[in-house]
Design a protein around this motif. Structure first.
Motif, mmCIF file in Angstrom:
data_model
loop_
_atom_site.group_PDB
_atom_site.id
_atom_site.type_symbol
_atom_site.label_atom_id
_atom_site.label_comp_id
_atom_site.label_asym_id
_atom_site.label_seq_id
_atom_site.Cartn_x
_atom_site.Cartn_y
_atom_site.Cartn_z
ATOM 1 N N PHE A 3 36.026 39.002 35.797
ATOM 2 C CA PHE A 3 37.061 38.325 35.411
ATOM 3 C C PHE A 3 38.372 39.218 36.342
ATOM 4 O O PHE A 3 39.108 38.563 37.263
ATOM 5 C CB PHE A 3 37.742 38.660 34.164
ATOM 6 N N ARG A 57 37.583 32.812 30.017
ATOM 7 C CA ARG A 57 38.288 33.176 28.698
ATOM 8 C C ARG A 57 38.075 33.917 27.330
ATOM 9 O O ARG A 57 39.194 34.798 27.140
ATOM 10 C CB ARG A 57 38.336 31.428 28.310
ATOM 11 N N LEU A 86 40.061 37.351 29.001
ATOM 12 C CA LEU A 86 40.862 36.984 28.593
ATOM 13 C C LEU A 86 41.246 37.045 26.829
ATOM 14 O O LEU A 86 42.437 37.852 26.941
ATOM 15 C CB LEU A 86 41.614 36.179 28.418
ATOM 16 N N THR A 129 47.199 28.934 29.599
ATOM 17 C CA THR A 129 46.818 30.222 29.970
ATOM 18 C C THR A 129 46.795 30.836 31.140
ATOM 19 O O THR A 129 47.183 32.099 31.712
ATOM 20 C CB THR A 129 45.276 29.788 30.824
ATOM 21 N N ASP A 146 49.285 33.815 29.415
ATOM 22 C CA ASP A 146 48.238 34.945 28.778
ATOM 23 C C ASP A 146 47.621 35.657 30.147
ATOM 24 O O ASP A 146 47.629 36.364 30.107
ATOM 25 C CB ASP A 146 46.816 34.008 28.696
ATOM 26 N N VAL A 147 47.169 34.661 31.442
ATOM 27 C CA VAL A 147 46.923 36.243 32.915
ATOM 28 C C VAL A 147 47.697 36.330 32.730
ATOM 29 O O VAL A 147 47.446 38.141 33.734
ATOM 30 C CB VAL A 147 46.856 34.984 33.843
ATOM 31 N N ALA A 190 47.760 39.685 30.818
ATOM 32 C CA ALA A 190 46.578 40.238 31.052
ATOM 33 C C ALA A 190 46.621 41.047 31.797
ATOM 34 O O ALA A 190 46.706 42.725 31.742
ATOM 35 C CB ALA A 190 45.765 39.555 31.115
#
Length: 337
Positions: A62, A91, A94, A279, A282-283, A286
């Motif tokens: 990741f 995933r 994450l 996504t 979300d990245v 993160a």
């Protein structure tokens, strides 16, 4: 005729057996018991060890992906995993990182930050300031039918990410997912109206640029007055408003540094994404979570020290900040005289 000695013989034999049993029992009790090694569940230990290795591998994959903007096919060749496996690993990690949001992205303290309290330049102006607020654009990949909404002042399609930053370069709040064409003030209005949006303590405020206008909890610079540091490099402030704008601009560069370090640390934020848009959002979150964690455990790493070298922010912050600080040293000397 019965033998009178038989019962006596039986009783004698029984007595001997009981006596022998007592002796043996006493011997067992008095004998020192040797300790046995604890039982080891080797299957459980083996499974735990293998799971630990797999978890480390997933985290490594990741971080390698978002740090260097590497496609899964390339990562698969390096780690000998299929693309489907890498998608599943990505995933999984994450989701785990997003669960740390409330622990790593936290509101700043109500106390005056040390960077302000210990500075004669800033304390008299911004003792109730808790940080800076601004937006940045991150590359976005969206369906062609909605691309128009994501085309802003930057080239290509982007998402507008609003964030606040403390002066130790952490993110206390991040809101990602707005279209690139959305104005910063509109994004701010959205987050202030959310039940779990940006909260500003009573009597406290963030430093914002002129785009946020005049509103409670946001202190903007004077309009129509010199503001950017480059405008003061050769011409010191001539009045109180210009001096205020200079101090405001000097302090607000903390959030520009935050964005600069974030994008330098995670190359994926400046590249064309290949995930679905949820996504992509979300990245971004993160990356901010990991950024805060790194600053907490290693605030003096090389990216933090040289995060703006070679970037567009270098000429706009680092070099001019040196010139500005030299002028302010002379100004402070004159004030003391």
């Amino acid at each position: 005729m019965d033998n009178p000695s038989l019962p006596a013989a039986i009783m004698g034999a029984a007595t001997s057996v009981i006596a022998l049993g007592v002796v043996l029992l006493k011997g067992l009790r008095s004998r020192r018991v040797m300790p046995r090694e604890p039982h080891v569940n080797r299957e459980f230990e083996r499974e735990t060890y293998m799971n630990d290795i797999l978890c480390r591998e997933q985290v490594l994959i990741f971080l390698h992906t978002i740090g260097h903007d590497v496609r899964f096919r390339v990562v698969g060749g390096r780690f000998y995993r299929s693309v489907e496996t890498l998608h599943r690993y990505f995933r999984h990690v994450l989701r785990a990182i997003l669960q740390l949001y409330k622990h790593m992205i936290r509101e700043p303290d109500k106390d005056t930050p040390l960077e302000i309290r210990n500075s004669s330049r800033f304390n008299s102006y911004f003792k109730d300031c808790v940080g800076a607020i601004d937006g940045t654009h991150v590359r976005a990949s969206v369906p062609i039918q909605i691309q128009g909404r994501f085309r802003g002042r930057k080239d290509g399609t982007t998402q507008n990410v609003l964030a606040t930053a403390t002066f130790d370069l952490k993110f206390p709040y991040v809101l990602a997912g707005w279209e690139g064409s959305a104005h910063d003030s509109r994004v701010l209005n959205d987050t202030l109206s959310r039940p779990r949006g940006l909260k500003i303590f009573e009597g406290k405020y963030y430093l914002g640029d002129a785009g946020y206008g005049v509103r409670k909890g946001i202190i903007s610079p004077y309009h129509g007055v010199r503001y950017h540091l480059k405008e003061f490099s050769d011409n010191p402030p001539r009045n109180d408003k210009e001096l205020f704008n200079l101090r405001h601009s000097s302090l607000r560069t903390s959030i520009e540094r935050c964005f600069g370090v974030l994008k330098k640390r995670f190359r994926v934020l400046d590249a064309e994404p290949f995930w679905s848009f949820p996504t992509q959002v979300d990245v971004v979150l993160a990356c901010c979570i990991i950024h805060n964690h790194i600053i907490g455990v290693d605030p003096l790493n090389s990216i933090m020290n040289n995060g703006l070298c070679g970037s567009p922010l270098a000429n706009d912050s680092t070099s001019r900040r040196v010139q500005q600080s030299q002028w302010e040293v002379q100004e402070e000397n004159r004030e003391w005289v």
